[in-house]
Design a protein around this motif. Structure first.
Motif, PDB file in Angstrom:
ATOM      1  N   GLY A  45       0.818  -1.216   0.000  1.00  0.00           N
ATOM      2  CA  GLY A  45       0.000   0.000   0.000  1.00  0.00           C
ATOM      3  C   GLY A  45       0.845   1.257   0.000  1.00  0.00           C
ATOM      4  N   LEU A  46       1.935   1.239   0.796  1.00  0.00           N
ATOM      5  CA  LEU A  46       2.841   2.390   0.835  1.00  0.00           C
ATOM      6  C   LEU A  46       3.492   2.607  -0.523  1.00  0.00           C
ATOM      7  CD1 LEU A  46       4.357   4.577   2.444  1.00  0.00           C
ATOM      8  CD2 LEU A  46       6.051   2.825   3.051  1.00  0.00           C
ATOM      9  N   ARG A  49       0.931   4.100  -2.942  1.00  0.00           N
ATOM     10  CA  ARG A  49       0.705   5.531  -2.703  1.00  0.00           C
ATOM     11  C   ARG A  49       1.888   6.372  -3.180  1.00  0.00           C
ATOM     12  NH1 ARG A  49      -1.393   3.302   2.073  1.00  0.00           N
ATOM     13  NH2 ARG A  49       0.551   3.744   3.202  1.00  0.00           N
ATOM     14  N   THR A  50       3.099   5.835  -2.989  1.00  0.00           N
ATOM     15  CA  THR A  50       4.294   6.568  -3.417  1.00  0.00           C
ATOM     16  C   THR A  50       4.368   6.670  -4.933  1.00  0.00           C
ATOM     17  OG1 THR A  50       5.492   5.799  -1.455  1.00  0.00           O
ATOM     18  CG2 THR A  50       6.803   6.669  -3.284  1.00  0.00           C
ATOM     19  N   SER A  52       1.919   6.445  -6.999  1.00  0.00           N
ATOM     20  CA  SER A  52       0.796   7.222  -7.522  1.00  0.00           C
ATOM     21  C   SER A  52       1.122   8.712  -7.601  1.00  0.00           C
ATOM     22  CB  SER A  52      -0.446   7.018  -6.647  1.00  0.00           C
ATOM     23  OG  SER A  52      -0.857   5.672  -6.673  1.00  0.00           O
ATOM     24  N   LYS A  53       2.087   9.155  -6.805  1.00  0.00           N
ATOM     25  CA  LYS A  53       2.469  10.560  -6.809  1.00  0.00           C
ATOM     26  C   LYS A  53       3.424  10.902  -7.960  1.00  0.00           C
ATOM     27  CE  LYS A  53       1.963  10.899  -1.787  1.00  0.00           C
ATOM     28  NZ  LYS A  53       2.658  11.175  -0.499  1.00  0.00           N
ATOM     29  N   SER A  59      -1.477   4.089 -13.557  1.00  0.00           N
ATOM     30  CA  SER A  59      -2.141   3.194 -12.608  1.00  0.00           C
ATOM     31  C   SER A  59      -1.816   1.728 -12.861  1.00  0.00           C
ATOM     32  CB  SER A  59      -3.657   3.402 -12.684  1.00  0.00           C
ATOM     33  OG  SER A  59      -4.146   3.156 -13.996  1.00  0.00           O
TER      34      SER A  59
END
Length: 268
Positions: A45-46, A49-50, A52-53, A59
């Protein structure tokens, strides 16, 4: 009764001996399993999220790398649990290798799709949201996994395509370039006012604000046919506007040609 008590005592002693011998190993194995499971979800998950930035990472890549990290952590967790019970992991890995070879031979088509999925992720001929065509398949890309690509057709039907089919066929990405050329034609008879028809078509395409003026839209005589003239109309617009612009131009041309008294020929 005494015999039953002796049996119960023996079983109790046996269970206590097992707990004393393997209890700590079981507790440690369960702890490792829980920590590995929680860590795999948290780290994946981390990472998602990283990634995705990062603008350059779409995606599809985020989902792929997050899943890859999670399953890698789970694999190491299983190996660590087996080691706590004294299982020789080298033998275990060898068995998995042999089983993997047998499964690979039985599932060659599936593995081909996996290899194609890896290649699609590396070279990225399309991204999520792109409109693509490959053979008789067309649609908007919704997602890409190691095995299949999910598309949505123009009428919003979900289509699952094996990656090997996309990688092994000629693929057209209709969304890759920001601009696309619209090019279509119509036919009019030789008895019609050709000069007036060309002027009317030029006025129609220039009036649409979605068509760019550099290069300017144009209407020209393309073919002198047996039944009439074929007039070619072309112009450039944003790739996302191609379908709407083409439909609107068709409607406008038919309406204004009919109002002006022009007769459209069947063939050019």
């Amino acid at each position: 009764m005494e015999h039953l008590q002796d049996t119960v005592l023996k079983w109790t002693d046996t269970v206590m001996a097992i707990i004393a011998t393997y209890g700590l190993q079981v507790i440690a194995a369960i702890t490792i399993l829980l920590v590995g499971w929680v860590s795999s979800r948290w780290i994946s998950g981390l990472l998602a999220r990283t990634l995705s930035k990062i603008k350059a990472c779409d995606s599809m890549l985020v989902e792929f790398f997050a899943s890859l990290v999670r399953y890698a952590i789970l694999a190491f967790t299983v190996i660590a649990v087996l080691e706590k019970f004294g299982v020789a992991t080298t033998s275990f890995v060898a068995i998995l290798g042999a089983a993997g070879l047998a499964i690979g031979l039985a599932l060659q088509g599936t593995l081909t799709s996996v290899a194609a999925g890896v290649m699609l992720l590396i070279f990225r001929p399309f991204r999520a949201g792109d409109s693509i065509e490959a053979g008789a398949i067309s649609g908007t890309v919704k997602g890409l996994s190691l095995f299949v690509t999910e598309l949505a057709t123009a009428d919003n039907v979900k289509v699952i395509v094996p990656n090997s089919k996309l990688w092994g066929d000629t693929l057209r990405n209709l969304s890759a370039n920001p601009r696309r050329k619209i090019d279509f034609s119509l036919n009019i008879g030789y008895r019609e006012d050709v000069t007036g028809a060309l002027a009317l078509l030029t006025d129609i395409v220039n009036a649409d604000p979605r068509l760019e003026q550099s290069p300017a839209p144009q209407a020209i005589i393309a073919v002198l046919g047996d039944a009439g003239l074929k007039i070619s109309i072309s112009g450039w617009c944003a790739a996302s506007d191609v379908g709407a612009v083409r439909a609107d131009l068709n409607q406008t041309i038919v309406t204004r040609f009919t109002a002006a008294g022009y007769a459209l020929a069947v063939g050019g």
